[in-house]
Write an enzyme that holds these catalytic residues in place. Structure first.
Site, PDB file in Angstrom:
ATOM      1  N   THR A 209       0.855  -1.191   0.000  1.00 16.54           N
ATOM      2  CA  THR A 209       0.000   0.000   0.000  1.00 16.54           C
ATOM      3  C   THR A 209       0.883   1.230   0.000  1.00 16.54           C
ATOM      4  OG1 THR A 209      -1.207   1.445   1.517  1.00 16.54           O
ATOM      5  CG2 THR A 209      -0.268  -0.467   2.500  1.00 16.54           C
ATOM      6  N   ASP A 211      -0.215   3.957   0.758  1.00 21.30           N
ATOM      7  CA  ASP A 211      -0.738   4.795   1.842  1.00 21.30           C
ATOM      8  C   ASP A 211      -0.023   4.545   3.170  1.00 21.30           C
ATOM      9  OD1 ASP A 211      -2.458   5.698  -0.036  1.00 21.30           O
ATOM     10  OD2 ASP A 211      -4.235   4.676   0.722  1.00 21.30           O
TER      11      ASP A 211
HETATM   12  O1  F6P Z   1      -5.283   2.281  -1.624  1.00 21.33           O
HETATM   13  C1  F6P Z   1      -4.240   3.085  -2.046  1.00 21.33           C
HETATM   14  C2  F6P Z   1      -4.705   4.202  -2.894  1.00 21.33           C
HETATM   15  O2  F6P Z   1      -3.541   4.704  -3.448  1.00 21.33           O
HETATM   16  C3  F6P Z   1      -5.502   5.313  -2.207  1.00 21.33           C
HETATM   17  O3  F6P Z   1      -4.747   6.319  -1.635  1.00 21.33           O
HETATM   18  C4  F6P Z   1      -6.381   5.802  -3.303  1.00 21.33           C
HETATM   19  O4  F6P Z   1      -7.537   6.404  -2.834  1.00 21.33           O
HETATM   20  C5  F6P Z   1      -6.673   4.580  -4.046  1.00 21.33           C
HETATM   21  O5  F6P Z   1      -5.549   3.750  -3.932  1.00 21.33           O
HETATM   22  C6  F6P Z   1      -7.085   4.803  -5.453  1.00 21.33           C
HETATM   23  O6  F6P Z   1      -6.910   3.665  -6.239  1.00 21.33           O
HETATM   24  P1  F6P Z   1      -7.903   3.190  -7.389  1.00 21.33           P
HETATM   25  O7  F6P Z   1      -8.330   4.393  -8.126  1.00 21.33           O
HETATM   26  O8  F6P Z   1      -7.082   2.252  -8.195  1.00 21.33           O
HETATM   27  O9  F6P Z   1      -9.038   2.511  -6.717  1.00 21.33           O
END
Ligand code: F6P
Length: 448
Positions: A209, A211
């Site tokens: 992740t 995040d």
């Molecule tokens: O989960 C990680 C992340 O980078 C978040 O910060 C973000 O909201 C999300 O993925 C967006 O990913 P996707 O558009 O692929 O669902």
């Protein structure tokens, strides 16, 4: 409070086979830089935390099983087949992990049959018709130079019974899942079905992740690359903001539930005057609200730089319909976009000039190749995952705790979320660097 039992890692059985790496580890015992397989890594590392355990005997203190090669292993490398799957959103370093797994399995353990499943868990479900990828050292050569994942990915879990059917049909003995918390919940369900059918299939995760919100992994791989990339946007917005009267730089960064990317990127540049993150509720209006604070700063200092994590301020977007993605994550409202208009309206209402430059680098920060630090980290996580799986460990992810590689049971890894602690030292550093108040209040506090 985490208890010792929650750190117990499941194993498929006794390790009776001489490890090909046995000679490498034969002479090693616990040192400052290595933890012997018979030793444990303590969960708590301060006197206060240990005291709170009330003088518990050492062998009852919560501790992790250390990662690393074992002298004896469970699987016979010449007989097994290994599967690898990458799930969820992209993250720098996915290809590094795939390559690290393949090279460690082949070069050191002598495993010859490794397959990659395409597009996440969909690759294990017959109706999607995804082809398999034979993974050899040659096949993975140089893939670490590229962002994304050579296996492709997808969001969402699939029926664990069907997945285990697929593993059985293919004769897969070890499944490596590289994914986030949702994918690890899926991995746990797969492992439970395996257990229910009394099969000897190890399910081992490498947590992923950008995040940085998975617990017991000090920093998730790709996080450092992602926030480093994010600093480019902050630098650009800051240059713009300082060049114009009433200049305001506004950068929105990824971070659904936590503000680690926003905090680290802001600290790296040390130019941000405000960092807004999901962990600290923000109040926009009122004399002590964010908008008025920002206006005063721009009027007195000429410019301001604002960094916002996408999960911040969602209370202001409650009117938007609730939507979830395939992983079950709530789709966020666009707070950066909302804030941009609120700032412009607030300045206009006060008759002050605002030259706002808004940058949202979005996927730019997670589709890039890993930087050298993350590449090293990915490789070492991959090594730790292979060692764990070959030793028959299952239902676990590899973690890094107090600088050491450890085994974390999946139920614990998905039970909580790593977030910026409003009372912790990271947020303190942000407050020190930005000079922003600890929180924005709706009303001035009237002194009594
Ligand atoms: O989960 C990680 C992340 O980078 C978040 O910060 C973000 O909201 C999300 O993925 C967006 O990913 P996707 O558009 O692929 O669902």
């Amino acid at each position: 409070m985490v208890e010792a039992d929650q750190l117990h890692v499941r194993t498929l059985g006794d390790c009776r086979i001489e490890s090909p790496l046995g000679a490498l580890v034969a002479r090693q015992g616990t040192t400052q830089h290595y933890v012997d397989e018979s030793d444990r890594v303590l969960l708590d590392d301060t006197v206060a935390l240990l005291s709170a355990r009330g003088g518990m005997p050492v062998d009852r203190l919560p501790s992790f099983e250390p990662g690393g090669p074992r002298k004896r292993i469970f699987f016979d490398p010449s007989k097994i087949r290994v599967g690898i799957v990458t799930c969820g959103g992209l993250c720098p370093g996915l290809n590094d992990v795939i390559r690290g797994l393949v090279l460690e399995l082949t070069s050191h353990y002598g495993v010859t049959r490794i397959i990659g499943f395409r597009n996440g868990y969909q690759g294990l479900i017959a109706r999607y018709g995804r082809s398999l990828v034979e993974l050899t050292p040659r096949q993975v050569e140089g893939i670490n130079e590229y962002g994304g994942t050579i296996l492709g990915t997808s969001r969402g879990n699939q029926d664990p019974e069907e997945i285990v059917d697929c593993l059985e049909q293919l004769g897969v003995n070890i499944l490596f899942v590289i994914g986030g918390d949702g994918s690890m919940r899926g991995a746990l369900k797969i492992a439970e079905v395996v257990r229910g059918r009394d099969r000897r299939i190890a399910v081992v995760g490498v947590p992923k992740t950008i995040d940085n919100d998975i617990p017991f992994i000090e920093q998730s791989f790709g996080f450092q690359t992602a926030f480093a990339k994010a600093t480019e946007s902050i630098r650009a917005a800051h240059v713009e903001a300082t060049a114009q009267p009433g200049g305001i730089g506004l950068v929105q960064l990824m971070g659904r539930h936590c503000g680690f990317i926003a905090c680290y990127a802001a600290l790296a540049n040390n130019d941000a005057d405000y960092v807004l993150i999901p962990e600290i509720p923000v109040v926009l209006d009122g004399p002590d609200g964010f908008l008025e604070h920002l206006r005063r700063r721009v009027v007195t200092r000429g410019h301001a730089m604002v960094v916002v994590a996408e999960g911040a301020g969602q209370d202001y977007l409650q009117h938007e319909p609730l939507r979830v993605d395939a992983s079950g994550n709530r789709r966020l409202g666009d707070f950066g976009y909302y804030l941009r208009h609120r700032i412009q309206d607030h300045f206009a209402a006060a008759g002050d000039e605002a030259n706002l430059k808004y940058i949202d680098p979005s996927y730019l920060i997670r589709s890039v190749p890993a930087n050298p630090y993350d590449s090293v980290y990915c490789l070492r996580l991959a090594h730790a995952a292979v060692h764990a799986a070959m030793a028959g460990r299952t239902e676990m992810v590899v973690g890094r705790w107090r600088g050491r590689f450890v085994h974390v049971p999946i139920p614990l890894a998905v039970a909580s979320r790593n977030q910026v602690d409003p009372d912790g030292d990271l947020w303190m550093s942000v407050l020190e660097a930005t000079g922003q108040p600890p929180s924005f209040k709706a009303q001035s506090v009237t002194p009594v």
